[in-house]
Design a protein around this motif. Structure first.
Motif, mmCIF file in Angstrom:
data_model
loop_
_atom_site.group_PDB
_atom_site.id
_atom_site.type_symbol
_atom_site.label_atom_id
_atom_site.label_comp_id
_atom_site.label_asym_id
_atom_site.label_seq_id
_atom_site.Cartn_x
_atom_site.Cartn_y
_atom_site.Cartn_z
ATOM 1 N N ASP A 216 -51.828 3.495 17.283
ATOM 2 C CA ASP A 216 -50.747 3.371 18.190
ATOM 3 C C ASP A 216 -50.961 3.127 19.638
ATOM 4 O O ASP A 216 -51.373 4.184 20.302
ATOM 5 N N PHE A 217 -50.861 1.959 20.017
ATOM 6 C CA PHE A 217 -51.049 1.726 21.698
ATOM 7 C C PHE A 217 -50.318 2.437 22.566
ATOM 8 O O PHE A 217 -50.587 2.672 23.564
ATOM 9 N N ILE A 257 -52.166 -5.438 20.196
ATOM 10 C CA ILE A 257 -50.969 -5.248 21.176
ATOM 11 C C ILE A 257 -49.727 -6.003 21.096
ATOM 12 O O ILE A 257 -48.651 -5.717 20.922
ATOM 13 N N ALA A 258 -49.943 -7.518 20.547
ATOM 14 C CA ALA A 258 -48.964 -8.278 20.134
ATOM 15 C C ALA A 258 -47.813 -7.739 19.241
ATOM 16 O O ALA A 258 -46.906 -7.985 18.889
ATOM 17 N N ALA A 259 -48.896 -6.857 18.130
ATOM 18 C CA ALA A 259 -48.101 -6.408 17.072
ATOM 19 C C ALA A 259 -47.285 -5.051 17.332
ATOM 20 O O ALA A 259 -46.341 -4.526 16.303
ATOM 21 N N VAL A 260 -47.313 -4.718 18.469
ATOM 22 C CA VAL A 260 -46.749 -3.323 18.776
ATOM 23 C C VAL A 260 -45.255 -3.510 18.792
ATOM 24 O O VAL A 260 -44.984 -4.514 19.506
ATOM 25 N N GLY A 530 -45.697 6.134 25.198
ATOM 26 C CA GLY A 530 -45.975 4.688 26.039
ATOM 27 C C GLY A 530 -44.709 4.092 26.395
ATOM 28 O O GLY A 530 -44.583 2.767 26.446
ATOM 29 N N ALA A 531 -43.574 4.690 26.766
ATOM 30 C CA ALA A 531 -42.233 4.376 27.098
ATOM 31 C C ALA A 531 -42.315 3.200 28.316
ATOM 32 O O ALA A 531 -41.932 1.912 28.216
ATOM 33 N N ALA A 532 -43.033 3.715 29.160
ATOM 34 C CA ALA A 532 -43.154 2.982 30.629
ATOM 35 C C ALA A 532 -43.917 1.529 30.390
ATOM 36 O O ALA A 532 -43.532 0.662 30.989
ATOM 37 N N ALA A 536 -42.797 -2.272 30.293
ATOM 38 C CA ALA A 536 -43.347 -3.311 31.358
ATOM 39 C C ALA A 536 -43.634 -4.373 30.369
ATOM 40 O O ALA A 536 -43.601 -5.525 30.447
ATOM 41 N N MET A 537 -44.200 -4.276 28.825
ATOM 42 C CA MET A 537 -44.252 -5.347 27.918
ATOM 43 C C MET A 537 -43.262 -6.113 27.760
ATOM 44 O O MET A 537 -43.192 -7.357 27.729
ATOM 45 N N ALA A 538 -42.215 -5.138 27.497
ATOM 46 C CA ALA A 538 -40.673 -6.075 27.199
ATOM 47 C C ALA A 538 -40.229 -6.914 28.152
ATOM 48 O O ALA A 538 -40.000 -7.894 28.018
ATOM 49 N N ASN A 539 -40.439 -6.586 29.707
ATOM 50 C CA ASN A 539 -40.024 -7.106 30.859
ATOM 51 C C ASN A 539 -40.816 -8.500 30.775
ATOM 52 O O ASN A 539 -40.578 -9.563 31.052
#
Length: 542
Positions: A216-217, A257-260, A530-532, A536-539
């Protein structure tokens, strides 16, 4: 630079003849230093757990053994150490937190007895001193009423409490190295966040080196100082947390990471759902505890729950362990009887139908289970597993077996897989077989109980995509039970948040994500691993 605690040099772990590759791990180099957390990440079969077992000298020799390299623990080569030396190291200088505390703890002994055993074997402390140390350790890992917990047996504790007890046992003798093998995989997000914080807090205060094994990343983002990525036994990338998470170089790391699952609601076209397919009306269920002197206190699992699932809709049930979500799912499939209220399936009230008359209704609603390893009969061929339900309901065996092969194709497996046994498949493939079995009776409703929580992120993404595709193609309704809000956001049209047997918030997924109203829903979002980093990934993805 911190003191080197563990130095793995060109480690190669050989596999027996006939395995899918010659070596489980090939030429691995990894250094762990005091006061730092190194996350070893990779999919199932990458060899990460075998690395941990090699460090402890617990490989299943002679079939799986170290065939090359060194494992230097404080300068001592574990590979060449004799059994007595290894026994002195394990527990005292190297601690281990296992993935599933319920199977790692002895059900016949109290928590206190099991922790005390570490002191009895490795120290000369008297009984009273050992017991005092046990209570102090349980207090150190923030367990309530540590003296009572010490007297309790594993089955009397929650998952999070059992995992805290395992951490106390692993840290009993202040080890130099702590190995944590997927210690939070089976836990809900709030308990997971607490356990990660606890490990980090204790590790910093004791200056322990930590080897943290995970897939889990999000967990990596929260806890890692350094990250090492394994692919089929080869170290493909390593570096600091920021370097690996924010600028991955290797295609395999980039793919993982793309699959997270993103903490983001994907764009969906406007959907129009049909009539109500499944409904609970004021459902109530309590479990009566039994003690030595008769009945004890009742635990309320469902406290007047009313919810509807429409045709073509995916409704997510989200909450912590003990929130009542699995009880509600079992009640709505009539695997569990409720104390009061009603369950209505496709217009029929099935609440009080005798079990012997439920067969025609069971065709309409089928279940996908959490554990793809435990939910398939190991003695049956895949074709027979899938065809069993239709045959029981009157379909000719030849027709049912032909349909089983068609369903394997539908879930992305080769029809030739029908003649193999469950142990010949990976976890993701077994979950696909479980989905095929659930579809065999042409149900109108699927109930998926944590169907991806035990899977790697890449396999998880594939199964979620498959479920969404099949649901759309067959116009199914789906009740999706999960503790992971990231997963719920990806697949659910509406989300019901449960706590203490009550639905505290119910709304469309986009609304829940954009503006959660209940403090508990907000707490669940804050506890996402890893919410933060996820935000960041979502943005970045938008």
């Amino acid at each position: 630079m911190s003191e080197t605690i563990l130095d793995i040099c060109n480690l190669t772990i050989g596999l027996p003849k006939g395995a899918d590759r010659a070596s489980a791990v090939a030429d691995l180099n990894l250094t762990l230093r005091a006061g730092e957390v190194t996350c070893l990440i990779g999919e199932s079969g990458s060899g990460k757990s075998l690395v941990a077992r090699a460090v402890l000298g617990l490989l299943p020799v002679p079939r799986v053994r170290v065939t090359g390299g060194q494992i230097l623990f404080e300068g001592e080569d574990i590979v060449r150490a004799d059994p007595r030396a290894l026994a002195r190291i394990r527990g005292a200088r190297i601690g281990m937190i296992f993935q599933e505390p319920m199977t790692a703890l002895n059900p016949l002994h109290s928590i206190g007895q099991q922790i005390e055993e570490v002191f009895r074997i490795h120290t000369r402390l008297g009984r009273a001193e050992r017991r005092d140390r046990v209570v102090q350790l349980l207090a150190d890992v923030h367990l309530p009423e540590p003296a009572r917990i010490a007297r309790s047996f594993p089955h009397q504790l929650s998952c999070g409490q059992r995992q805290r007890a395992m951490i106390a046992m692993a840290l009993a003798l202040d080890p130099k190295l702590l190995i944590a093998d997927e210690p939070t995989t089976a836990l809900d997000v709030t308990t997971q966040a607490q356990i990660l914080h606890l490990i980090s807090e204790l590790q910093r205060s004791h200056g322990t080196a930590v080897l943290f094994i995970t897939h889990d990343f999000g967990v990596v983002a929260d806890i890692a100082d350094h990250v090492a990525v394994l692919q089929r036994g080869e170290l493909v990338e390593s570096g600091t947390r920021a370097a690996v998470l924010d600028a991955p170089r290797h295609p395999y790391t980039q793919a993982l990471i793309a699959a997270v699952p993103k903490l983001l609601v994907p764009h969906r076209p406007k959907q129009f759902f049909g009539p109500t397919m499944l409904e609970s009306i004021d459902a109530r269920k309590a479990y009566q505890a039994r003690g030595l002197f008769g009945r004890g206190r009742a635990t309320v699992a469902l406290d007047g729950v009313s919810v509807t699932l429409r045709r073509g809709e995916t409704l997510g049930l989200v909450g912590e362990s003990g929130s009542g979500k699995s009880t509600l799912a079992r009640a709505m499939t009539r695997l569990l009887t409720i104390d009061s209220g009603d369950i209505v399936l496709d217009g029929d009230d099935i609440t009080r139908i005798p079990a012997r008359l439920m067969r025609p209704h069971r065709q309409k609603i089928q279940m996908i289970f959490q554990d793809p390893y435990a939910s398939l009969d190991p003695r049956q061929r895949v074709a027979d597993i899938i065809a069993e339900g239709p045959i029981i309901h009157g379909t000719a065996p030849a027709v049912a077996l032909m349909r089983a092969r068609e369903l394997l194709g539908l879930v992305g497996l080769d029809p030739s897989a029908a003649d193999r046994y469950p142990h010949e498949f990976s976890g993701g493939q077994r979950q696909r077989i479980g989905i095929a079995r659930a579809l065999a009776l042409n149900p109108k409703v699927l109930v998926a109980d944590e169907p991806v929580s035990a899977l790697d992120v890449s396999v998880q993404a594939q199964v979620l995509e498959l479920l969404a595709e099949i649901k759309t193609k067959l116009q199914l309704s789906m009740l999706f039970v999960t503790h992971d809000l990231r997963v719920a956001l990806q697949i659910c049209d509406r989300i019901a948040v449960m706590r203490h047997g009550v639905i505290v918030e119910l709304d469309e997924t986009a609304n829940i994500y954009a503006a959660p109203r209940h403090p508990y829903t907000k707490a669940l979002f804050d506890a996402v691993p890893g919410a933060a980093w996820s935000h960041a990934m979502a943005n970045a993805a938008q």
